[in-house]
Design a protein around this motif. Structure first.
Motif, PDB file in Angstrom:
ATOM      1  N   ASN A  86       0.839  -1.463  -0.352  1.00 10.54           N
ATOM      2  CA  ASN A  86       0.411   0.073  -0.042  1.00 10.54           C
ATOM      3  C   ASN A  86       1.321   0.959  -0.145  1.00 10.54           C
ATOM      4  N   GLN A  89       2.585   1.592  -3.733  1.00  9.24           N
ATOM      5  CA  GLN A  89       1.482   2.260  -4.387  1.00  9.24           C
ATOM      6  C   GLN A  89       1.257   2.926  -4.579  1.00  9.24           C
ATOM      7  N   GLN A  90       1.082   4.182  -3.248  1.00 13.44           N
ATOM      8  CA  GLN A  90       0.637   5.629  -2.840  1.00 13.44           C
ATOM      9  C   GLN A  90       1.863   5.975  -3.539  1.00 13.44           C
ATOM     10  N   LEU A  92       4.582   5.912  -6.149  1.00 12.02           N
ATOM     11  CA  LEU A  92       4.034   5.783  -6.872  1.00 12.02           C
ATOM     12  C   LEU A  92       3.096   6.136  -7.159  1.00 12.02           C
ATOM     13  N   GLN A  93       1.419   6.351  -6.813  1.00  6.53           N
ATOM     14  CA  GLN A  93       0.503   7.245  -7.970  1.00  6.53           C
ATOM     15  C   GLN A  93       1.022   8.991  -7.306  1.00  6.53           C
ATOM     16  N   LEU A  94       1.924   9.225  -6.822  1.00  7.66           N
ATOM     17  CA  LEU A  94       1.991  10.832  -6.430  1.00  7.66           C
ATOM     18  C   LEU A  94       3.066  10.336  -7.074  1.00  7.66           C
ATOM     19  N   PRO A  95       2.541  12.804  -8.035  1.00 10.04           N
ATOM     20  CA  PRO A  95       2.900  13.390  -8.770  1.00 10.04           C
ATOM     21  C   PRO A  95       4.715  13.661  -8.924  1.00 10.04           C
TER      22      PRO A  95
END
Length: 102
Positions: A86, A89-90, A92-95
């Motif tokens: 988790n 994933q978080q 990797l989702q950050l700009p």
């Protein structure tokens, strides 16, 4: 069981009722003692078997406790891995931000 007759002066003489009764009582006592010895031996076997069964049961209980502990540790590892996934994933989702400090 009838008591055997005895030869007295060449003639068969039947034992008295008291002697016959004594012989029957003696035979019954011998039979009872044989049964008692057999029961005693059977009991000794059962005691030995019960002790062996108790040892096996104790080992199985110990194995079960170890298996429960291993399962608990595996569940803990799975939860830690889920948290790591988790978090990744978080991240990797950050700009993607670049800062130039120079």
């Amino acid at each position: 069981m009838e008591a055997p007759s005895e030869l007295v002066g060449g003639q068969a003489v039947q034992p008295s009722a008291a002697e016959t009764k004594k012989a029957k009582r003696r035979q019954k006592m011998e039979d009872t003692q044989k049964q008692f010895k057999k029961l005693k031996a059977d009991y000794a076997k059962l005691v030995k078997s019960e002790a062996s069964s108790s040892e096996i049961l104790d080992r199985l209980k110990n194995d079960l406790e170890k298996a429960r502990e291993a399962k608990r540790l595996q569940e803990q590892n799975v939860e830690q891995q889920k948290l790591m996934i988790n978090t990744l994933q978080q991240l990797l989702q950050l700009p993607f931000e670049m800062t130039d400090e120079g």
